[in-house]
Design a protein around this motif. Structure first.
Motif, PDB file in Angstrom:
ATOM      1  N   GLU A  99       0.830  -1.204   0.000  1.00 12.35           N
ATOM      2  CA  GLU A  99       0.000   0.000   0.000  1.00 12.35           C
ATOM      3  C   GLU A  99       0.868   1.259   0.000  1.00 12.35           C
ATOM      4  OE1 GLU A  99      -3.268   2.402  -0.165  1.00 12.35           O
ATOM      5  OE2 GLU A  99      -3.247   0.226  -0.367  1.00 12.35           O
ATOM      6  N   GLN A 104      -3.676   2.467  -3.129  1.00 11.67           N
ATOM      7  CA  GLN A 104      -4.850   1.956  -3.826  1.00 11.67           C
ATOM      8  C   GLN A 104      -5.453   2.950  -4.813  1.00 11.67           C
ATOM      9  OE1 GLN A 104      -5.792  -1.400  -3.172  1.00 11.67           O
ATOM     10  NE2 GLN A 104      -6.798  -1.039  -5.129  1.00 11.67           N
ATOM     11  N   ASP A 108      -5.878   1.934  -8.595  1.00 11.65           N
ATOM     12  CA  ASP A 108      -7.216   1.865  -9.204  1.00 11.65           C
ATOM     13  C   ASP A 108      -7.236   2.585 -10.547  1.00 11.65           C
ATOM     14  OD1 ASP A 108      -8.320   0.380  -7.169  1.00 11.65           O
ATOM     15  OD2 ASP A 108      -9.123   2.114  -6.091  1.00 11.65           O
TER      16      ASP A 108
END
Length: 265
Positions: A99, A104, A108
């Motif tokens: 992370e 994220q 994405d």
């Protein structure tokens, strides 16, 4: 915890946490480095250093990991669950590292253009973008898959190195994870291991029984497998599982990306 760059000749890790009494420090191992900044110019070694450092930062940032008293209790030889806890602790630090290195929201955005019919090359592009290894990128992508998927890593002898990484939809299949200490006969990764001239390959609509045995559950599924040779280190295998034999890899019964690059389910 303070950060140091030192050559640790007797340490295999690219980064580690060292304790001297109550003094704790994170050390990037510069024996792998050839640059003034302490990191290697070789992409493979640099990515290893970066992920190892992020992993150790995870230990430093996660409250339970830096609680020395709690850690001593959980890893005590008298604790029958210490082995399981150590695996969990390392998995948590790995999740933190992933992370940290590719958050994220940024991932994405990249995944909106991801081609599930070209998983290995797509994961390699993600790795290049965020300067992480193909293995790290493929693990993260597998967990994000909106269909039943799993990913294995094998060493150069064909022995599974870790428990398979799965998407959340894998449990819906009712299939049991292959325990295998070796490459399954008939699998693409097995064939890849037998052909030193080949580095990456894709096979479509394989029988699920190749990986999951000949039981009745496996009979209702087909799978696609992508396999990749990681130099002399071993092999990666990504499996996409579906009940529909003609699944194209861009869409599944559990969701994927539609033509407008939005999630569908």
């Amino acid at each position: 915890w303070p950060l140091f760059f030192e050559a640790l000749d007797n340490e295999k890790s690219a980064a580690t946490t060292l304790m001297d009494g109550d003094y704790i420090r994170i050390v990037v191992n510069t024996k792998y480095s050839d640059n003034a900044d302490g990191f290697s110019s070789d992409p493979s070694l640099r990515r290893r250093q970066r992920f190892s450092l992020a992993h150790e930062i995870g230990h430093a940032c996660l409250n339970s990991h830096r609680d020395y008293g709690l850690q001593k209790l959980l890893t005590d030889a008298d604790n029958p669950h210490r082995g399981r806890y150590k695996l969990l602790r390392e998995a948590q630090a790995n999740e933190f590292a992933a992370e940290l290195l590719f958050p994220q929201p940024l991932l994405d955005a990249k995944m909106k253009q991801f081609r599930w019919d070209d998983v290995i090359n797509g994961a390699a592009e993600i790795g290049e973008t965020f300067d992480v290894s193909l293995t790290v990128a493929l693990k993260r992508i597998t967990k994000m898959a909106q269909f039943a998927a799993l990913m294995f890593s094998f060493d150069s002898n064909g022995t599974a190195q870790q428990r398979a990484v799965t998407s959340k939809y894998f449990s819906d299949t009712g299939l049991s994870l292959p325990s295998g200490a070796s490459l399954p006969n008939g699998s693409l990764v097995g064939k890849l291991a037998g052909d030193p001239s080949c580095r990456v390959s894709t096979m479509r609509n394989m029988n699920a029984s190749i990986w999951f045995g000949s039981g009745p559950k496996a009979q209702g599924f087909k799978l696609q497998e992508w396999a990749y040779r990681i130099g002399t280190y071993g092999y990666l295998s990504f499996l996409a599982i579906n009940e529909d034999e003609d699944w194209s890899g861009t869409r599944s019964t559990r969701g994927g990306y539609d033509d407008d690059d939005d999630w569908v389910s």
